[in-house]
Write a protein that holds these residues in place. Structure first.
Motif, short mmCIF file in Angstrom:
data_model
loop_
_atom_site.label_atom_id
_atom_site.label_comp_id
_atom_site.label_asym_id
_atom_site.label_seq_id
_atom_site.Cartn_x
_atom_site.Cartn_y
_atom_site.Cartn_z
N ASP A 152 0.83 -1.20 0.00
CA ASP A 152 0.00 0.00 0.00
C ASP A 152 0.87 1.25 0.00
O ASP A 152 0.57 2.24 -0.70
CB ASP A 152 -0.93 0.02 1.22
CG ASP A 152 -2.08 -0.95 1.10
OD1 ASP A 152 -2.37 -1.40 -0.02
OD2 ASP A 152 -2.71 -1.25 2.15
N ARG A 153 1.95 1.23 0.80
CA ARG A 153 2.83 2.40 0.85
C ARG A 153 3.50 2.65 -0.50
O ARG A 153 3.56 3.79 -0.98
CB ARG A 153 3.89 2.20 1.95
CG ARG A 153 3.32 2.27 3.35
CD ARG A 153 4.40 2.32 4.40
NE ARG A 153 4.98 1.01 4.68
CZ ARG A 153 4.52 0.15 5.58
NH1 ARG A 153 3.43 0.45 6.29
NH2 ARG A 153 5.12 -1.01 5.79
N ARG A 154 3.98 1.58 -1.10
CA ARG A 154 4.64 1.73 -2.41
C ARG A 154 3.64 2.17 -3.49
O ARG A 154 3.96 3.02 -4.33
CB ARG A 154 5.31 0.41 -2.81
CG ARG A 154 6.52 0.07 -1.94
CD ARG A 154 7.20 -1.22 -2.39
NE ARG A 154 8.36 -1.51 -1.56
CZ ARG A 154 9.57 -0.99 -1.74
NH1 ARG A 154 9.78 -0.16 -2.75
NH2 ARG A 154 10.57 -1.31 -0.94
N ARG A 155 2.46 1.61 -3.43
CA ARG A 155 1.45 1.98 -4.43
C ARG A 155 1.04 3.45 -4.26
O ARG A 155 0.89 4.18 -5.24
CB ARG A 155 0.24 1.07 -4.30
CG ARG A 155 -0.85 1.39 -5.31
CD ARG A 155 -1.89 0.29 -5.37
NE ARG A 155 -2.88 0.60 -6.38
CZ ARG A 155 -3.80 -0.25 -6.80
NH1 ARG A 155 -3.83 -1.48 -6.31
NH2 ARG A 155 -4.69 0.10 -7.72
N ALA A 156 0.85 3.88 -3.01
CA ALA A 156 0.46 5.28 -2.77
C ALA A 156 1.53 6.24 -3.26
O ALA A 156 1.24 7.24 -3.93
CB ALA A 156 0.18 5.49 -1.28
N LEU A 157 2.79 5.95 -2.95
CA LEU A 157 3.88 6.82 -3.39
C LEU A 157 3.99 6.84 -4.91
O LEU A 157 4.28 7.89 -5.51
CB LEU A 157 5.20 6.38 -2.77
CG LEU A 157 5.37 6.67 -1.28
CD1 LEU A 157 6.68 6.09 -0.77
CD2 LEU A 157 5.31 8.16 -0.99
N ALA A 158 3.75 5.71 -5.54
CA ALA A 158 3.76 5.67 -7.01
C ALA A 158 2.63 6.53 -7.59
O ALA A 158 2.81 7.21 -8.62
CB ALA A 158 3.62 4.23 -7.50
N GLU A 159 1.48 6.53 -6.92
CA GLU A 159 0.37 7.38 -7.35
C GLU A 159 0.72 8.86 -7.16
O GLU A 159 0.40 9.70 -8.01
CB GLU A 159 -0.89 7.02 -6.57
CG GLU A 159 -1.50 5.69 -6.93
CD GLU A 159 -2.24 5.70 -8.26
OE1 GLU A 159 -3.00 6.65 -8.51
OE2 GLU A 159 -2.05 4.75 -9.04
N PHE A 160 1.37 9.18 -6.05
CA PHE A 160 1.82 10.57 -5.83
C PHE A 160 2.78 10.98 -6.94
O PHE A 160 2.66 12.07 -7.52
CB PHE A 160 2.54 10.71 -4.48
CG PHE A 160 1.68 10.48 -3.26
CD1 PHE A 160 0.30 10.37 -3.35
CD2 PHE A 160 2.27 10.37 -2.01
CE1 PHE A 160 -0.49 10.16 -2.22
CE2 PHE A 160 1.50 10.16 -0.87
CZ PHE A 160 0.13 10.05 -0.98
#
Length: 275
Positions: A152-160
């Motif tokens: 989730d953390r990696r996916r959120a940062l990728a979205e940012f």
């Protein structure tokens, strides 16, 4: 941040962690934590006037120094930073996963004579709900700690990262969990949670959970379960996603100037200076 299709709202004033609160370690739980009774008291915890004095023009100056104008506040909460930036002349879009928080933010904006553009969005699918590219994204208030799963953390940062222009920046803050995990909890109670009649203290700490309890003047108590992010781990995630340059501050001071800061603020740049 919450996916609206998966959101389950708790009663207005009641949080429910079941029989084992320290075993609740999931990303989506935060939506239920921000019940109306907690949200209505949140500004007592922050103390807007004192917080504005303590952080001064820090975020305004960081953004202006880099020539940023369009800002996406992905964790707007009750609107403090969105409103500060709107008043300073920035073009701000305000997102949050808590509908209760967004409602309060819009109300606070009206009280401060600004109109907040709100978007209910889950960070993991941010670009599904928030359109366009931004000069900067801010993720403040220790909000990134709501993500319990590394994917989730990696996916959120990728979205940012994807929502930023080619020379965009991300400003992300976090508690100094290194100090809490290694030495125990203490707080100057100076910069972030400035309400002098509200206490915010951990009732459980381990490498996978920081469970904080907030006690208000009326005797009410509310809790938040958060993941204790170590500073170097966060910087590593930012690097893995593709951010090229990093600068970290401790309680708004240059790193190293403030001994044992309560909070770290990371400024991550998408491109090298001069690119």
């Amino acid at each position: 941040m919450a996916d609206s299709e998966r959101t389950i709202f708790a009663p207005d004033d009641q949080q429910d962690y079941g029989d084992n609160p320290t075993e609740v370690r999931e990303t989506d739980k935060y939506v239920e934590e921000y019940v109306r009774g907690f949200v209505e008291k949140w500004d007592e915890l922050i103390d807007w006037e004192q917080r504005a004095k303590s952080e001064g023009r820090f975020f305004i100056d960081v953004l202006k120094a880099r020539g940023k104008q369009t800002i996406l506040d992905v964790s707007t909460g009750t609107g403090f930073h969105s409103i500060q930036l709107l008043k300073a002349g920035f073009d701000v879009t305000s997102a949050d996963g808590s509908a209760e928080m967004l409602g309060k933010a819009f109300e606070n904006g009206r009280d401060h004579n600004v109109v907040i553009k709100t978007v209910h969005a889950d960070w993991r699918w941010l670009n599904r709900d928030v359109h366009g590219k931004f000069d900067a994204i801010i993720c403040l208030g220790n909000s990134f700690t709501h993500l319990f799963d590394e994917n989730d953390r990696r996916r959120a940062l990728a979205e940012f990262y994807a929502a930023l222009k080619h020379d965009g920046i991300l400003i992300l803050d976090q508690r100094n969990y290194d100090k809490i995990l290694d030495d125990g909890f203490s707080s100057k109670h100076k910069y972030y949670y400035c309400g002098d009649k509200v206490t915010a203290e951990p009732v459980h700490i381990d490498e996978g959970l920081a469970r904080f309890e907030y006690t208000f003047p009326d005797g009410s108590k509310h809790n938040l379960n958060m993941f204790p992010l170590r500073k170097d781990y966060v910087r590593g995630l930012l690097r893995d996603v593709g951010f090229q340059q990093f600068h970290s501050y401790g309680d708004f001071q240059e790193e190293g100037e403030e001994k044992d800061p309560d909070f770290f603020i990371h400024v991550a740049e998408k491109s090298y200076a001069g690119d």
